[in-house]
Structures are given as structure tokens and as C-alpha cells.
Design an enzyme around this catalytic site. Structure first.
Site, PDB file in Angstrom:
ATOM      1  N   LYS A 179       0.810  -1.281  -0.027  1.00 26.39           N
ATOM      2  CA  LYS A 179       0.034   0.038   0.041  1.00 26.39           C
ATOM      3  C   LYS A 179       0.873   1.274   0.004  1.00 26.39           C
ATOM      4  O   LYS A 179       0.616   2.260  -0.550  1.00 26.39           O
ATOM      5  CB  LYS A 179      -0.881  -0.061   1.306  1.00 26.39           C
ATOM      6  N   TRP A 215     -11.491  13.253  -3.392  1.00 22.94           N
ATOM      7  CA  TRP A 215     -10.121  13.181  -3.462  1.00 22.94           C
ATOM      8  C   TRP A 215      -9.616  14.445  -4.219  1.00 22.94           C
ATOM      9  O   TRP A 215      -8.610  15.107  -3.520  1.00 22.94           O
ATOM     10  CB  TRP A 215      -9.630  11.816  -4.327  1.00 22.94           C
TER      11      TRP A 215
END
Length: 559
Positions: A108, A412
Site C-alpha cells: 500500500k 479526493w
């Protein structure tokens, strides 16, 4: 949607406020804080204990569809939703798990959100933060050392060295430590025995830490942890070895919840961090309960898909902590739905409404499951560049028979403004007071039947296949008085089945359970399904290869 160093650049370019200012938004006085620098702090128990009589706010559970490499954005959406609720004039607090070093350096590269929807300070939170995970690791390994020492000095408790079940922990992905032999090199080095490491976020100490109500409850849970058995099969606990007090001492400061902020300065309680595919996948009960006393809305996230973290939040954390969610938000993306609909990752840039419609079966099953717990459901569609109107319409049509209107979110890129519609949908769902929360099964149900219920009701399996040793252990757990405990299934996060390649909404499969472990201190039984490992390995090219320091000494490569 962009990732990588862009997230870090945005985080660095956004000035943060002193943590006392963030605390003041929740009426937390400065004297209740234990600052860790300028932008993070722990909250003291004297203040927390004084909130007991306050009413609770609304609890909003954010879950996701079955995860894919295409990305869904569950953490980002949780952050965007909290920011949007605050921007609308409501008082909201975010409750998230702390990132583990394993995935940060593995695949990640970080777990603090992205773009304009992040918690900060990003690098601190992703790496050592306030040291909680180090304390949990130390407490776990102190117990391991005391077990070996007890055997070395005469073994007064009668612990059979062949039946020691306690494993060591490390918050790094290291497949070489999954199984090993310790105590080699002669009598002075102890008794040779088979052992191994779990990643810290899969340890029972982590689970007990996150489910404990307070320090006294944590010490009691640590004492109940089973470390092995005697020759007659009776269990030996950490209390039998007089280890619980020292472990609790190591965790004393760590148990205080951590306060940080989003890039829009919303308060965020980031505390605890069990994985959802190999543990119960929720932040600490202490932080969640604190948030409910401080705010009108608590936005909390459960790890991986709703079938994993969501189910465990509802069947393990809620009954243990006395929680009842008011609403469930399920996060999806058109890209991820196309993967569930059969498209390869390399094909996701091509418009494909048919794949979206086919992949919607995964989302629909999660909707059905959350409604089965008695929760109203809101679907948050996390926007990615390349999403098309035709694909969105395909999703709308697929969800129409289920009375769901997906809410498009652009947090975002736009922060709270991009989640404003989601905030209104969640507020309306909570105001409707339609939640009638009920766990999936009753505590009195036999352990094997609890496991079968999860498999058939949530995973839509035809049945479970219990290995013979697992059957014997479940029977032994029940005979010892642990039959009332809930089940924590450890399985792949990528599928409703135990086969990570079965995407979409498979049904009629059999869930193979190879082993079970009793986590008496945490308060659940772990069922290991398929090939899941409690110590992950690093990928061929781990994120660690791209993390480092630049010429100014600043951390680069986190995302």
C-alpha cells in the site's frame, strides 16, 4: 484518481493547526491532552471517564465492496464524509485504525487517505506515530519470553512445551518467520520448541487492546489469554504466569486514544489497527465510544469488504462494546466494479457499462448483507478519472430494484465539497431512525454453527468444511466454557469465498476451515479459512523500495 507522492505533496502543502485547537472543536481542554509534538496528542482517561453521562451521537459505519487492485477508496471516503459533515455545520469526528508498517512497506505504501481527503501528519501516522504498535509488539513478546522462562525455571504451571500456542509478533511482513524452531544451542538457551511470528496487527494483544473498555478491562483480558495447555489438556493463561500486569504496564500510555486532524482540520481519533482479513478489523472501542460522547456524528471504518471488517464490527465489536450503528455506507468505484464484472486491470480505462452492471452483483450482495443486520444503507461511488456517464447509468439501473441511488463523490480532488451530497444522504438516513441493529447470530449458538451461519448468510456458501483437528478444538473450546464467544473468520479479502480468484458474487461454494484458535482474552475464536496467513509476505517489488529521504531529510515515497 492519482496516488503516490502527489498525496504526500498535498499533505505537506497544507498547514496544520496546533492539536489544542483541534481538541477545542470537541470541547476537550488542553489539560486533557498529552501532546506528541505540535500536531498529535493522546487524550487522558480522567477526561474520558468524566463523559460517561453524556448522550451518544450517531454511529456511521463505512465499509466497502470486496477490494480489488483497481481501488475503492474506503479510507478516503470516510475522511471526505467527516469533513463534509463538519462543513455542513454538523459536529463530526472520524474514528480510524492506525496504519501497520507491514502494508506501508509492502503493497500500500500508506493508509492515511489521499488527495484532499487525508489525515495528518501523514508521514508520522504511517510510520511510528505515537508508538502504540511498538508497545503492543513489546507486550506480546514479553509474554513469549515469560513463557519460555517459566518452562526453563522448572515449569511450575505444568505447561507442556509441545502444546505452547502463544506466538511472537512483529509489525513487518516477513514470511520467513511464519514457522521456526526456538531454543536451540543447548540447555542454557532454553527448551527447543516450534513457534512462529504473526504480524502485530493479527496478534491477540492487538485485538484485546482494541476491544478493551478501559485499563482494568485490558489487564483482565491480557490475563485471560491462553498460552498453551498442560498434558491433561487444561489451559494455561498469562495470569498463571503472572505476566498480565507487566504487559498492561507496557500498554498504559498506548491505550490512551490518539487525536489528529484531517487536511480540513476535522478531529480524527486514530487508535488501534487489527487487520480485517486475519483479525477483527476495527479501531479501538475506547476511541469509538469517546467519539460518540464528543460529536453528533462518528464516522468509523471497518477494514476490507463488508463481509470481513463489516461483519466483525457488527458481530464482535458492537456486542462487546455495547454499540449500535445508525447507518452503513458502502464504498465502491466503477473501476472496481468492472473488475468484479470480469475486466482485467489493464482494460479498466475502456468504457464498459456491461462490466459495471455485471460487477454490481458484488455491491448488491454487500447491500443485502448490511440490510440483514437491520441497517439503512447509503452507497458512495468514489469517482476516478475515466469514469463515464454511461457506466454510472449502468450502476444506477442495477441498483434501482434495491431502492438505492448511488451518491457520486469527488472528495479526493475537492475535499469536503466533493462529499457534500454524501453527507446529506447519511444525515437523512440517520434522521430517518430506521436502524434496527441485530447481530447475525446469538451467543448461545454452538461455535461450528456460528461459523456456518457466517459462511452461508454472508458469504453465500453452501456449507463449511471443518478439518478434523479444527472440529476437535471447537469441541474442546466449548467444553472449557468458551462456546458463547463470537467467530472471527480469517480468509482472503478479495472474494466472498476462500478463493481470491472468485470475484463478483460467487455462491454455492464450500468454505474450507483448516484450523481454529481460541483468543480468550480478546473474546473470540479465530477460524483460519483457505490459505490465509497471519504473517504476510512482501510482494516482489515492495513499496519499501521507493520510500526514503530526500536531500532535505524529508520522507518520500509514502502514499
Amino acid at each position: 484518481m492519482s496516488t503516490g507522492n502527489i498525496d504526500l505533496e498535498i499533505a505537506r502543502a497544507t498547514p496544520l493547526r496546533p492539536i489544542a485547537d483541534i481538541a477545542a472543536r470537541l470541547a476537550i481542554p488542553a489539560e486533557a491532552l498529552e501532546p506528541y509534538g505540535r500536531t498529535k496528542a493522546k487524550i487522558g482517561f480522567d477526561f474520558i471517564d468524566g463523559l460517561a453521562a453524556r448522550p451518544n451521537g450517531a454511529l456511521v459505519l463505512v465499509v466497502g465492496i470486496s477490494p480489488t487492485p483497481a481501488g475503492e477508496g474506503k479510507t478516503t471516503t470516510s475522511i471526505g464524509l467527516a469533513d463534509a459533515l463538519n462543513a455542513s455545520g454538523r459536529r463530526a469526528v472520524l474514528c480510524l485504525r492506525e496504519p501497520s508498517l507491514g502494508p506501508c512497506f509492502g503493497q500500500k505504501g500508506g493508509a492515511t487517505g489521499g488527495g484532499r481527503a487525508q489525515i495528518a501528519p501523514m508521514a508520522d501516522i504511517n510510520l511510528h506515530f505515537t508508538g502504540d504498535f511498538h508497545a503492543i509488539t513489546a507486550a506480546n513478546n514479553l509474554l513469549a519470553a515469560m513463557i519460555d522462562n517459566h518452562v526453563y525455571w522448572g515449569n511450575e504451571a505444568g505447561l507442556d512445551p509441545r502444546r505452547i500456542t502463544w506466538r511472537r509478533a512483529l509489525d513487518v511482513n516477513d514470511r520467513s518467520l511464519r514457522a521456526l524452531v526456538a531454543g536451540l544451542g543447548g540447555v542454557a538457551n532454553g527448551t527447543p520448541l516450534e513457534t512462529g511470528f504473526d504480524i502485530t496487527v493479527a496478534s491477540e494483544v492487538m485485538a484485546a487492546f482494541c476491544l478493551a473498555a478501559d485499563r482494568a478491562d485490558l489487564q483482565a483480558r491480557l490475563g485471560r489469554m491462553i498460552v498453551g495447555a498442560r498434558r491433561d489438556g487444561s489451559f494455561v493463561t498469562a495470569s498463571d504466569l503472572k505476566a498480565a500486569g507487566a504487559m498492561a504496564a507496557l500498554l498504559r500510555e498506548a491505550l490512551m486514544p490518539n487525536l489528529v486532524q484531517t487536511l480540513e482540520h476535522s478531529p480524527a481519533l486514530v487508535h488501534g489497527g487489527p487487520f480485517a482479513n486475519i483479525a477483527h478489523g476495527c479501531n479501538s472501542a475506547i476511541a469509538t465510544r469517546l467519539g460518540l460522547k464528543l460529536a453528533d456524528f462518528v464516522v468509523t471504518e471497518a477494514g476490507f469488504g463488508a463481509d470481513l471488517g463489516g461483519e466483525k464490527f457488527l458481530d464482535i465489536k458492537c456486542p462487546s462494546a455495547g454499540l449500535a450503528p445508525d447507518c452503513a455506507v458502502i464504498v465502491a468505484s466503477l473501476r472496481a466494479l468492472k473488475m468484479h464484472g470480469g475486466r482485467a486491470r489493464a482494460e479498466l480505462g475502456r468504457e464498459d457499462p456491461a462490466a459495471v452492471a455485471a460487477g454490481a452483483a458484488n455491491l448488491i450482495r454487500h447491500i443485502e448483507n448490511m440490510r440483514g443486520f437491520g441497517l439503512p444503507v447509503v452507497v458512495a461511488l468514489n469517482h476516478f478519472p475515466g469514469d463515464t456517464g454511461a457506466e454510472f447509468e449502468a450502476l444506477r439501473e442495477a441498483l434501482a430494484p434495491h431502492a438505492i441511488e448511488p451518491v457520486r463523490c469527488t472528495h479526493w480532488a475537492e475535499g469536503s465539497a466533493g462529499a457534500a451530497a454524501l453527507a446529506e444522504a447519511v444525515a437523512a438516513a440517520v434522521a430517518g431512525k430506521t436502524a434496527r441493529f441485530r447481530p447475525l447470530y446469538a451467543p448461545a449458538l454452538p461455535l461450528a454453527e456460528k461459523l456456518r451461519t457466517i459462511a452461508t448468510k454472508i458469504y453465500r456458501a453452501a456449507d463449511i468444511a471443518l478439518a478434523a483437528p479444527a472440529q476437535k478444538r471447537l469441541a474442546a473450546f466449548e467444553e472449557a466454557g468458551f462456546g458463547h464467544l463470537p467467530i472471527c473468520v480469517a480468509k482472503t479479502q478479495y472474494s466472498f469465498s476462500a478463493d481470491p480468484t472468485l470475484l463478483g458474487a460467487p455462491s454455492g461454494h464450500v468454505l474450507p476451515v483448516r484450523d481454529v484458535r481460541l483468543a480468550a482474552g480478546a473474546g473470540f475464536v479465530v477460524a483460519l479459512a483457505g490459505e490465509i496467513m497471519t504473517m504476510p509476505g512482501l510482494p516482489r517489488h515492495p513499496a519499501a523500495e521507493h520510500i526514503g529521504l530526500d536531500e532535505r531529510g524529508e520522507i518520500v515515497g509514502l502514499s
